[in-house]
Design an enzyme around this catalytic site. Sequence first.
Site, PDB file in Angstrom:
ATOM      1  N   HIS A 277       0.843  -1.209   0.000  1.00 57.67           N
ATOM      2  CA  HIS A 277       0.000   0.000   0.000  1.00 57.67           C
ATOM      3  C   HIS A 277       0.877   1.258   0.000  1.00 57.67           C
ATOM      4  CE1 HIS A 277      -3.134  -2.588   2.324  1.00 57.67           C
ATOM      5  NE2 HIS A 277      -3.569  -2.451   1.092  1.00 57.67           N
TER       6      HIS A 277
ATOM      7  N   LYS B   4     -17.496  -6.131   6.599  1.00 54.34           N
ATOM      8  CA  LYS B   4     -16.294  -6.918   6.870  1.00 54.34           C
ATOM      9  C   LYS B   4     -16.036  -6.914   8.375  1.00 54.34           C
ATOM     10  CE  LYS B   4     -13.737  -6.349   2.540  1.00 54.34           C
ATOM     11  NZ  LYS B   4     -12.484  -5.864   1.933  1.00 54.34           N
TER      12      LYS B   4
ATOM     13  N   ARG C  64      -2.170  -6.281  -8.460  1.00 49.87           N
ATOM     14  CA  ARG C  64      -1.091  -7.207  -8.133  1.00 49.87           C
ATOM     15  C   ARG C  64      -0.977  -8.318  -9.172  1.00 49.87           C
ATOM     16  NH1 ARG C  64      -3.217  -7.788  -2.197  1.00 49.87           N
ATOM     17  NH2 ARG C  64      -5.006  -7.182  -3.440  1.00 49.87           N
TER      18      ARG C  64
ATOM     19  N   SER D   5      -2.939  -7.602   3.039  1.00 49.52           N
ATOM     20  CA  SER D   5      -3.208  -7.449   4.472  1.00 49.52           C
ATOM     21  C   SER D   5      -3.572  -8.795   5.083  1.00 49.52           C
ATOM     22  CB  SER D   5      -4.356  -6.458   4.697  1.00 49.52           C
ATOM     23  OG  SER D   5      -4.013  -5.186   4.214  1.00 49.52           O
TER      24      SER D   5
END
Length: 168
Positions: A17, A41, A90, A128
């Site tokens: 990040h 979440k 990614r 993460s």
Amino acid sequence: MIRAIYPGSFDPVTLGHLDIIKRASRTVDKLIVGVLNNGGKHPLFTIDERVDMLKEVTRDIPNVKIMSFSGLLVDFARQTESTVIVRGLRAISDFDYELQMAQTNRKMNPEVDTMFLATSLEYAYLSSTTVKEVAFFDGDIREFVPNQVVESVQRKVREKKAAYLRNT
Ligand code: ADP
């Protein structure tokens, strides 16, 4: 004046990040890192903790501002008068979802465009979720998150583990 938003959960912020933040902040005039306050979440860190960690690790970058938001990203873009959304890519597995989001957002707010930055090779594997898993099993996370964040992640994971063990 180009104002951009880099949205995400940042639970917790990783070196991947931070790399995107640094590179995007060189490309736009003002970069707002939007920390999503999403009740759906179950984040490890509270919204305030995530905002504070991001503030700490970006304190030396003058054109970066950290804000939390809830609701639609395009509404947050309108509120902050931002015309660009920054996302990191990614792997090809990110692509489907990101393309769908970018097109949906553009449909809802044609004044906003999404810009993708390809991850730096050394962070291509990093998420993460991986960081939390490694920390949970007492692995070394120093190569994954900024120095200022290492202890907070370790402490938080310890607390969660203790709470889990108390309840079982
Ligand atoms: P979200 O829940 O929105 O995916 P994340 O905090 O996981 O939030 O990620 C925010 C953004 O950062 C996303 O665009 C994601 O693709 C990007 N990102 C996450 N990890 C990396 C990394 N290692 N390299 C580049 N971009 C990344």
